[in-house]
Scaffold this motif. Structure first.
Motif, PDB file in Angstrom:
ATOM      1  N   MET A   1       4.172  -0.576  -9.928  1.00  0.00           N
ATOM      2  CA  MET A   1       5.444  -1.299  -9.906  1.00  0.00           C
ATOM      3  C   MET A   1       5.721  -1.880 -11.291  1.00  0.00           C
ATOM      4  O   MET A   1       4.802  -2.323 -11.977  1.00  0.00           O
ATOM      5  CB  MET A   1       5.387  -2.429  -8.866  1.00  0.00           C
ATOM      6  CG  MET A   1       6.630  -3.300  -8.800  1.00  0.00           C
ATOM      7  SD  MET A   1       6.489  -4.611  -7.553  1.00  0.00           S
ATOM      8  CE  MET A   1       6.702  -3.643  -6.054  1.00  0.00           C
ATOM      9  N   PRO A   2       6.986  -1.880 -11.739  1.00  0.00           N
ATOM     10  CA  PRO A   2       7.312  -2.500 -13.031  1.00  0.00           C
ATOM     11  C   PRO A   2       6.845  -3.953 -13.081  1.00  0.00           C
ATOM     12  O   PRO A   2       7.027  -4.710 -12.120  1.00  0.00           O
ATOM     13  CB  PRO A   2       8.843  -2.395 -13.101  1.00  0.00           C
ATOM     14  CG  PRO A   2       9.180  -1.231 -12.224  1.00  0.00           C
ATOM     15  CD  PRO A   2       8.167  -1.242 -11.119  1.00  0.00           C
TER      16      PRO A   2
ATOM     17  N   HIS B   1       3.903   5.444  -5.923  1.00  0.00           N
ATOM     18  CA  HIS B   1       4.221   5.174  -7.318  1.00  0.00           C
ATOM     19  C   HIS B   1       3.015   5.066  -8.243  1.00  0.00           C
ATOM     20  O   HIS B   1       3.185   5.052  -9.465  1.00  0.00           O
ATOM     21  CB  HIS B   1       5.028   3.867  -7.420  1.00  0.00           C
ATOM     22  CG  HIS B   1       6.355   3.919  -6.731  1.00  0.00           C
ATOM     23  ND1 HIS B   1       6.493   3.701  -5.371  1.00  0.00           N
ATOM     24  CD2 HIS B   1       7.599   4.175  -7.200  1.00  0.00           C
ATOM     25  CE1 HIS B   1       7.775   3.795  -5.040  1.00  0.00           C
ATOM     26  NE2 HIS B   1       8.459   4.089  -6.117  1.00  0.00           N
ATOM     27  N   SER B   2       1.804   4.971  -7.707  1.00  0.00           N
ATOM     28  CA  SER B   2       0.622   4.829  -8.561  1.00  0.00           C
ATOM     29  C   SER B   2       0.453   6.044  -9.459  1.00  0.00           C
ATOM     30  O   SER B   2       0.550   7.192  -9.010  1.00  0.00           O
ATOM     31  CB  SER B   2      -0.628   4.636  -7.702  1.00  0.00           C
ATOM     32  OG  SER B   2      -1.794   4.703  -8.496  1.00  0.00           O
TER      33      SER B   2
ATOM     34  N   GLU C   1      -0.811 -11.272 -10.273  1.00  0.00           N
ATOM     35  CA  GLU C   1       0.368 -10.545  -9.784  1.00  0.00           C
ATOM     36  C   GLU C   1       0.669  -9.349 -10.678  1.00  0.00           C
ATOM     37  O   GLU C   1       1.023  -8.267 -10.181  1.00  0.00           O
ATOM     38  CB  GLU C   1       1.571 -11.484  -9.725  1.00  0.00           C
ATOM     39  CG  GLU C   1       1.503 -12.499  -8.593  1.00  0.00           C
ATOM     40  CD  GLU C   1       2.721 -13.395  -8.564  1.00  0.00           C
ATOM     41  OE1 GLU C   1       3.474 -13.395  -9.564  1.00  0.00           O
ATOM     42  OE2 GLU C   1       2.924 -14.096  -7.551  1.00  0.00           O
ATOM     43  N   ASN C   2       0.525  -9.536 -11.993  1.00  0.00           N
ATOM     44  CA  ASN C   2       0.751  -8.418 -12.909  1.00  0.00           C
ATOM     45  C   ASN C   2      -0.263  -7.305 -12.674  1.00  0.00           C
ATOM     46  O   ASN C   2       0.076  -6.125 -12.721  1.00  0.00           O
ATOM     47  CB  ASN C   2       0.677  -8.896 -14.362  1.00  0.00           C
ATOM     48  CG  ASN C   2       1.869  -9.760 -14.750  1.00  0.00           C
ATOM     49  OD1 ASN C   2       2.905  -9.736 -14.087  1.00  0.00           O
ATOM     50  ND2 ASN C   2       1.719 -10.539 -15.799  1.00  0.00           N
ATOM     51  N   GLN C   3      -1.512  -7.684 -12.421  1.00  0.00           N
ATOM     52  CA  GLN C   3      -2.539  -6.692 -12.131  1.00  0.00           C
ATOM     53  C   GLN C   3      -2.228  -5.951 -10.836  1.00  0.00           C
ATOM     54  O   GLN C   3      -2.403  -4.734 -10.733  1.00  0.00           O
ATOM     55  CB  GLN C   3      -3.911  -7.364 -12.041  1.00  0.00           C
ATOM     56  CG  GLN C   3      -5.064  -6.421 -11.764  1.00  0.00           C
ATOM     57  CD  GLN C   3      -5.276  -5.409 -12.875  1.00  0.00           C
ATOM     58  OE1 GLN C   3      -5.090  -5.730 -14.050  1.00  0.00           O
ATOM     59  NE2 GLN C   3      -5.649  -4.195 -12.516  1.00  0.00           N
ATOM     60  N   LEU C   4      -1.756  -6.700  -9.837  1.00  0.00           N
ATOM     61  CA  LEU C   4      -1.382  -6.085  -8.563  1.00  0.00           C
ATOM     62  C   LEU C   4      -0.248  -5.085  -8.760  1.00  0.00           C
ATOM     63  O   LEU C   4      -0.302  -3.952  -8.266  1.00  0.00           O
ATOM     64  CB  LEU C   4      -0.970  -7.170  -7.565  1.00  0.00           C
ATOM     65  CG  LEU C   4      -0.365  -6.680  -6.256  1.00  0.00           C
ATOM     66  CD1 LEU C   4      -1.380  -5.836  -5.473  1.00  0.00           C
ATOM     67  CD2 LEU C   4       0.118  -7.860  -5.403  1.00  0.00           C
ATOM     68  N   LYS C   5       0.779  -5.489  -9.497  1.00  0.00           N
ATOM     69  CA  LYS C   5       1.925  -4.600  -9.726  1.00  0.00           C
ATOM     70  C   LYS C   5       1.515  -3.380 -10.547  1.00  0.00           C
ATOM     71  O   LYS C   5       2.004  -2.269 -10.310  1.00  0.00           O
ATOM     72  CB  LYS C   5       3.052  -5.388 -10.409  1.00  0.00           C
ATOM     73  CG  LYS C   5       3.742  -6.375  -9.462  1.00  0.00           C
ATOM     74  CD  LYS C   5       4.886  -7.111 -10.125  1.00  0.00           C
ATOM     75  CE  LYS C   5       4.402  -8.253 -10.978  1.00  0.00           C
ATOM     76  NZ  LYS C   5       5.514  -9.104 -11.467  1.00  0.00           N
TER      77      LYS C   5
ATOM     78  N   LEU D   1       0.829  -1.211   0.000  1.00  0.00           N
ATOM     79  CA  LEU D   1       0.000   0.000   0.000  1.00  0.00           C
ATOM     80  C   LEU D   1       0.862   1.260   0.000  1.00  0.00           C
ATOM     81  O   LEU D   1       0.575   2.219  -0.723  1.00  0.00           O
ATOM     82  CB  LEU D   1      -0.934  -0.005   1.204  1.00  0.00           C
ATOM     83  CG  LEU D   1      -1.991  -1.122   1.233  1.00  0.00           C
ATOM     84  CD1 LEU D   1      -2.799  -1.060   2.517  1.00  0.00           C
ATOM     85  CD2 LEU D   1      -2.912  -1.028   0.029  1.00  0.00           C
ATOM     86  N   ASN D   2       1.919   1.265   0.813  1.00  0.00           N
ATOM     87  CA  ASN D   2       2.810   2.427   0.834  1.00  0.00           C
ATOM     88  C   ASN D   2       3.503   2.623  -0.505  1.00  0.00           C
ATOM     89  O   ASN D   2       3.684   3.759  -0.969  1.00  0.00           O
ATOM     90  CB  ASN D   2       3.846   2.266   1.951  1.00  0.00           C
ATOM     91  CG  ASN D   2       3.270   2.538   3.333  1.00  0.00           C
ATOM     92  OD1 ASN D   2       2.464   3.441   3.501  1.00  0.00           O
ATOM     93  ND2 ASN D   2       3.662   1.766   4.311  1.00  0.00           N
TER      94      ASN D   2
END
Length: 444
Positions: free
Chosen positions: A220-221, A38-39, A211-215, A32-33
């Motif tokens: 995140m890259p 970075h979002s 995981e890609n959706q989460l990143k 979350l941080n």
């Protein structure tokens, strides 16, 4: 040869350490941080705040003195004349130029004053909008995070199931080789193994996409490898307390944002109404003029009587009184009033929606907690049944179909328990959001 093997083993070990160190171990709090830093949507919302400050400065500038310089160089091929009592007098010279400065200061302009209030309110609106964006990002990241955990837990269940079925396949294959089992039993187990392997492959691919959706949601890259601790999913309280709060929706960001929007619409109405007001401005200008019949005498001292240089200055007040504009102002005020009433309806509907979400989340949280308890007991019971059936099968007291059925029942019970955990976490997130406490996830 031993030295070469040692060096190769050491190289492989070092590479393994590098791979592990390249992975990001992410707790929910860390995820979350990271997202808040970075979002892309959060970054854009913060840029909107910065843009709002510039809007305030732009509107404030309209209330400050406006000063500008002016200048011109003119050649007059034909010069006009004035006639007095039958005598004509030439006005001007073939060449003239002037430089000067003009000042305009608003003394009374209701539209400007209303615009200053609207600019400040707009800046506050952007700040609330950024806060809402942060809450939405926290919600999305948390939900994606738990979906990854649940699917990884299901993958672990499938791996355990595959291991057990392969052990059974080895036993039955040996029995078949010794004439103690039928070929159909071996084939049935092989079909189960193939189905589980296919399920595992689909689940692995699904985990990669989650995981890609989460990143992506975190900013995140995509190529970054992450590791999520399993303990994040298994910490479930034994009971849930729902404090009763009066006027719960009044402190929610969504409601505050819509209230701020109502303020802006009200100021828009007042800005249109201000078109009826007169305006008063202080104006002043100073001009220095040079005139001559020849170009070179404009810019140098000369005793030529046809050359002249002089300054002039004006200070005054400009009053503008609107009288009639074809009812355009009345029409704009009417439209602004309708927009305000519609926004009021949207606010009422939003409050109802938030109350509904709060009630539903409480119900879902209770249901999920009850399901978790029952599924925990169900998993324990399914494990006992599977162990007993396996013992009976080994002693020839139970058919293979019973063993496979209990294996499938155990897998289903474990997956149902994991799904109940996910439902609980999602309901918890929704409840925190409905109560304006979604940011508390950062501190957990």
């Amino acid at each position: 040869m031993n030295i070469r093997l040692f060096i190769a083993a050491l190289f492989v070990g070092l590479m393994g350490v590098q791979v592990v160190s390249a992975q990001e171990v992410l707790t929910l709090k860390e995820a979350l941080n990271y997202a808040l830093s970075h979002s892309e949507s959060v970054k854009k919302a913060r840029l909107d705040i910065e843009g709002g400050k510039h809007q305030v400065a732009e509107v404030r500038a309209s209330a400050l003195p406006q000063v500008e310089g002016v200048g011109a160089l003119n050649y007059n091929p034909v010069i006009g004349k004035l006639v007095f009592a039958g005598q004509s007098v030439t006005i001007g010279q073939p060449w003239d130029s002037y430089v000067g400065a003009q000042l305009n200061q608003q003394v009374f302009n209701q539209q400007v004053f209303t615009g200053l209030k609207a600019a400040k309110t707009t800046s506050e609106f952007y700040e609330l909008s950024a806060e809402l964006t942060e809450e939405q990002v926290i919600e999305q990241v948390a939900m994606n995070y738990y979906h990854v955990l649940v699917n990884r837990e299901q993958l672990s269940v499938i791996d355990t199931n595959l291991k057990n079925v392969r052990v059974i396949h080895g036993i039955v294959s040996n029995q078949y080789d010794n004439g103690l089992a039928k070929k159909i039993d071996v084939d049935r187990i092989k079909v189960n193994i193939t189905n589980l392997e296919n399920q595992r492959e689909e689940l692995v691919n699904g985990i990669v996409m989650l995981e890609n959706q989460l990143k992506y949601t975190m900013g995140m890259p995509i190529e970054t490898a992450i590791v999520l601790p399993e303990t994040e999913l298994k910490e479930v309280p034994s009971a849930v307390d729902f404090p009763d709060r009066q006027n719960r929706t009044d402190h929610l960001v969504e409601v505050n944002l819509m209230n701020k929007q109502l303020e802006l619409l009200d100021l828009q109405y007042k800005a249109y109404k201000a078109e009826y007001y007169p305006t008063l401005a202080l104006v002043s200008n100073y001009t220095y003029t040079a005139m001559s019949d020849r170009f070179n005498y404009l810019y140098k001292s000369s005793t030529d009587p046809m050359a002249a240089r002089f300054g002039s200055m004006v200070i005054g007040l400009n009053l503008r009184i609107p009288i009639f504009n074809g009812f355009a102002t009345r029409a704009r005020m009417g439209k602004a009033k309708v927009d305000y009433l519609k926004a009021e309806q949207d606010l009422w509907n939003t409050k109802q929606s938030l109350n509904l979400a709060n009630e539903n989340a409480q119900i879902q949280l209770h249901n999920a907690l009850n399901t978790i308890r029952s599924q925990q007991e169900n998993v324990v019971l399914a494990q006992e049944v599977y162990a007993s059936t396996q013992n009976n099968y080994n002693n020839g007291l139970a058919p293979l179909t019973d063993l496979l059925d209990t294996e499938n029942a155990l897998t289903q019970a474990q997956n149902s328990y994991t799904q109940a955990l996910l439902n609980y976490k999602i309901a918890e997130i929704q409840l925190k959001k409905a109560n304006g406490e979604i940011k508390s996830l950062i501190n957990e």
